[in-house]
Design a protein around this motif. Structure first.
Motif, short mmCIF file in Angstrom:
data_model
loop_
_atom_site.label_atom_id
_atom_site.label_comp_id
_atom_site.label_asym_id
_atom_site.label_seq_id
_atom_site.Cartn_x
_atom_site.Cartn_y
_atom_site.Cartn_z
N UNK A 137 5.27 39.51 70.04
CA UNK A 137 5.50 38.94 68.83
C UNK A 137 6.81 37.83 68.80
N UNK A 138 6.52 36.68 68.51
CA UNK A 138 5.32 36.00 67.65
C UNK A 138 4.23 35.90 68.89
N UNK A 139 3.09 35.64 68.35
CA UNK A 139 1.90 35.52 69.08
C UNK A 139 1.83 34.24 69.98
N UNK A 140 1.16 34.26 71.14
CA UNK A 140 1.32 33.09 71.87
C UNK A 140 0.54 32.01 71.08
N UNK A 141 1.11 30.71 71.27
CA UNK A 141 0.49 29.66 70.54
C UNK A 141 -0.99 29.48 70.77
N UNK A 142 -1.42 29.88 71.90
CA UNK A 142 -2.93 29.55 71.98
C UNK A 142 -3.75 30.58 71.11
N UNK A 143 -3.26 31.77 71.08
CA UNK A 143 -3.95 32.47 70.22
C UNK A 143 -3.69 32.40 68.78
N UNK A 144 -2.78 31.91 68.35
CA UNK A 144 -2.49 31.52 66.90
C UNK A 144 -3.27 30.46 66.50
N UNK A 145 -3.52 29.41 67.44
CA UNK A 145 -4.41 28.25 67.13
C UNK A 145 -5.89 28.90 67.23
N UNK A 146 -6.27 29.79 68.03
CA UNK A 146 -7.66 30.24 68.00
C UNK A 146 -7.85 31.12 66.64
N UNK A 147 -6.86 31.73 66.08
CA UNK A 147 -7.06 32.33 65.09
C UNK A 147 -7.21 31.44 63.87
N UNK A 148 -6.66 30.43 63.70
CA UNK A 148 -6.63 29.46 62.84
C UNK A 148 -7.75 28.74 62.83
N UNK A 149 -8.46 28.24 64.08
CA UNK A 149 -9.74 27.82 64.13
C UNK A 149 -10.71 28.91 63.60
N UNK A 150 -10.64 30.14 63.81
CA UNK A 150 -11.50 31.10 63.34
C UNK A 150 -11.46 30.99 61.64
N UNK A 151 -10.54 30.94 61.12
CA UNK A 151 -10.28 30.93 59.66
C UNK A 151 -10.93 29.71 59.11
N UNK A 152 -10.93 28.38 59.75
CA UNK A 152 -11.32 27.21 59.44
C UNK A 152 -12.96 27.52 59.46
N UNK A 153 -13.38 28.10 60.60
CA UNK A 153 -15.18 27.93 60.88
C UNK A 153 -15.53 28.86 59.66
N UNK A 154 -14.77 29.97 59.29
CA UNK A 154 -15.45 30.86 58.40
C UNK A 154 -15.31 30.11 56.93
N UNK A 155 -14.43 29.45 56.71
CA UNK A 155 -14.05 28.83 55.49
C UNK A 155 -15.28 27.81 55.39
N UNK A 156 -15.94 27.35 56.26
CA UNK A 156 -16.99 26.28 55.97
C UNK A 156 -18.39 27.19 55.64
N UNK A 157 -18.43 28.40 55.74
CA UNK A 157 -19.68 29.14 55.32
C UNK A 157 -19.23 29.35 53.96
N UNK A 158 -18.37 29.33 53.25
CA UNK A 158 -18.15 29.49 51.81
C UNK A 158 -18.74 28.41 51.06
N UNK A 159 -19.59 28.96 49.94
CA UNK A 159 -20.28 28.12 48.90
C UNK A 159 -19.81 28.78 47.59
N UNK A 160 -18.96 27.79 46.74
CA UNK A 160 -18.50 28.31 45.52
C UNK A 160 -19.46 28.90 44.68
N UNK A 161 -20.91 28.52 45.02
CA UNK A 161 -21.96 29.17 43.88
C UNK A 161 -22.85 30.37 44.37
N UNK A 162 -22.97 30.15 45.71
CA UNK A 162 -23.97 31.21 46.46
C UNK A 162 -23.42 32.06 47.57
N UNK A 163 -22.21 31.84 47.92
CA UNK A 163 -21.63 32.49 48.57
C UNK A 163 -20.03 32.37 48.56
N UNK A 164 -19.25 32.86 47.50
CA UNK A 164 -17.90 32.41 46.96
C UNK A 164 -16.86 33.17 47.86
N UNK A 165 -17.13 34.26 48.57
CA UNK A 165 -16.24 35.05 49.07
C UNK A 165 -16.47 35.68 50.81
N UNK A 166 -15.40 35.58 51.53
CA UNK A 166 -15.57 36.34 52.70
C UNK A 166 -14.43 36.95 53.08
#
Length: 528
Positions: free
Chosen positions: A52-81
């Protein structure tokens, strides 16, 4: 006695500890020479806690995962994850995305928000099977299903005359139809309001899709039959759902996972939506519940991946759920698809990413999607749940593409391999030869590690490999390759890593005159 030379495929050769040499006339284990293969990918065997704090590459990887799953969201048919990442039992990251339900007030779903998980429920069927097998109540994973559901039968157009076994049911290789025969009785509240007796009666009039042990053919029916039949046989007064609650969910501390959608559970759920954006109804799966009825949370799913990962690595805490050896067996592939990359297990859908085998299970229920996965070689778990019916395959693949290299790099750079060092290293140091041929060994020390440099030379070939030696006792040392020095199949065939060297008693000067190396059936004698 000289061990036999073995023919391997189209090449008759013999191998020394050089592991890459074609050796003529020396009675040692064999190999197939493969000039195109490189060293087997290195997977660290120890798991160090994240700093702690996390290594930079792991922090960046987690940020990319969040961006990836944010793209799955649709405000009408899949509003939450919500997604979560688990590493060993020391690190967990969860993040909600979107909203728990459409309309005010806006509320972010969290790690304890409940979602339906569909076919991820099948994990608990397989844990049930392995538990009953461990307890001796199921005698074999290869027993016929008919031992547990006596009236089970199905028509076989292939005249294959084979039986449907428990292992086949658990690994999608039973050849049974995809769905249970509930059709004419399904309602908007209950998709299968039948009992096992009626299911078996209807099934006896249907045909198998395939003979068993051919290719996988996905079957929800198989898992519901498996769960219902084995529990009914060994615990006649207990329903499958009750067994899972008592013997799996409670011991694992999965307080927000289950089958029954009570008012209390519904109040903690994210609202699911269909493809038109309408609120999905919470249909009961009835008899078919083992294959897809369950609900859970990201926190609970990460507890499951933590449990499964704990069976690997150097530390394997005892579990009242399953012993580590059966958890590892449960994680093995059963069928390799013709694409050479995707596999089926029990109950996993698997694929390789960066040399790591991802064990995953996806699930859909009306208004919800989920994906569970773990990689025990990394101590890593990743799960995601969505309040809409969406295809998560590409998003999950992208998420793994982000986290696997980051965690691999961390583990490789922080691998703390402990190689026991002898109190008197000079006992073993020196040069040794084997009488069978041009094989020599030089044992030396470097930075508090003992190494054995095995060499082969016949005038035209000069090859060597240098594993470390782990000290166990005065007369017993063990081969250990700090890094990969051979291709995967060859290393497994030779069984060289972790092989034992048995040294002779030291003389009065504490110098051993030689050692026996069983893998070569050779007694090495000291020359210096």
């Amino acid at each position: 006695m000289r061990p036999p030379i073995v023919e391997h495929l189209d090449i008759l050769i013999v191998v020394t500890l050089s592991l890459n040499a074609v050796v003529k006339g020396i009675p040692l284990p064999y190999q197939k020479l493969n000039a195109t293969s490189g060293p087997c990918p290195f997977h660290p065997s120890t798991f160090e806690p994240l700093p702690s704090p996390l290594p930079d590459n792991i922090s960046m990887a987690i940020e990319n995962v969040e961006k990836t799953f944010s793209n799955v969201i649709d405000p009408n048919t899949a509003p939450g994850a919500v997604f979560g990442i688990q590493y060993m039992d020391t690190f967990q990251y969860t993040q909600g995305i979107g909203v728990k339900h459409k309309g005010p007030p806006d509320e972010l779903p969290g790690a304890d928000t409940i979602f339906r998980i569909g076919s991820v429920s099948k994990i608990f069927v397989v844990i049930t099977l392995f538990q009953l097998y461990h307890e001796g109540l199921v005698h074999s994973l290869d027993e016929p299903l008919s031992h547990y559901c006596l009236k089970f039968s199905i028509r076989d157009p292939y005249n294959s005359d084979d039986t449907v076994t428990l292992r086949q049911l658990a690994s999608q290789l039973s050849g049974l139809p995809r769905e249970a025969p509930c059709y004419s009785n399904a309602t908007t509240e209950n998709s299968c309001p039948l009992d096992t007796q009626e299911i078996l009666k209807r099934l006896s009039l249907q045909y198998r899709v395939l003979p068993s042990w051919t290719i996988p053919s996905y079957s929800n029916l198989a898992y519901s039959l498996l769960g219902r039949c084995i529990v009914q046989k060994v615990h006649p007064t207990m329903k499958y759902e009750e067994y899972v609650e008592k013997h799996i969910l409670q011991p694992l501390g999965l307080a927000n996972t289950g089958f029954d959608y009570t008012k209390s559970i519904i109040s903690k759920m994210a609202v699911g939506y269909d493809a038109d954006g309408n609120k999905a109804s919470l249909i009961d799966f009835g008899w078919d519940a083992p294959s897809g009825q369950m609900y859970s949370t990201i926190n609970d799913l990460l507890k499951v991946s933590t449990f499964l990962n704990s069976a690997y690595g150097s530390s394997q805490p005892k579990s009242e759920i399953l012993p580590a050896n059966l958890v590892r067996e449960m994680g093995l592939p059963v069928f390799l698809n013709y694409d050479g990359n995707t596999l089926f297990g029990t109950p996993w859908e698997m694929n390789f990413i960066d040399s790591y085998l991802v064990r995953g299970k996806g699930g859909d229920a009306p208004g919800y999607s989920a994906m569970f996965g773990y990689i025990p070689e990394l101590g890593l778990g990743l799960s995601v749940v969505v309040s809409g019916t969406v295809n998560l395959d590409s998003a999950v693949q992208a998420a793994y593409n982000a986290v696997i290299p980051a965690f691999h790099d961390f583990m490789v750079s922080n691998a703390a391999v402990k190689i026991p060092y002898p109190p008197i290293p000079e006992t073993y140091m020196g040069n040794f030869t084997c009488p069978f041929g041009a094989i020599s060994v030089n044992i030396f020390k470097k930075s508090k590690i003992l190494y054995a440099d095995f060499n082969y030379s016949d005038g035209s070939n000069n090859l060597s490999y240098t594993p470390a030696l782990k000290y166990h006792s005065e007369l017993e040392l063990q081969v250990y390759f700090v890094t990969s020095q051979m291709d995967c199949l060859l290393g497994e065939e030779l069984a060289l890593n972790n092989a034992w060297l048995y040294f002779d008693e030291p003389n009065i000067h504490m110098i051993s005159p030689g050692f026996f190396f069983p893998i070569l059936q050779c007694k090495f004698t000291r020359t210096t």
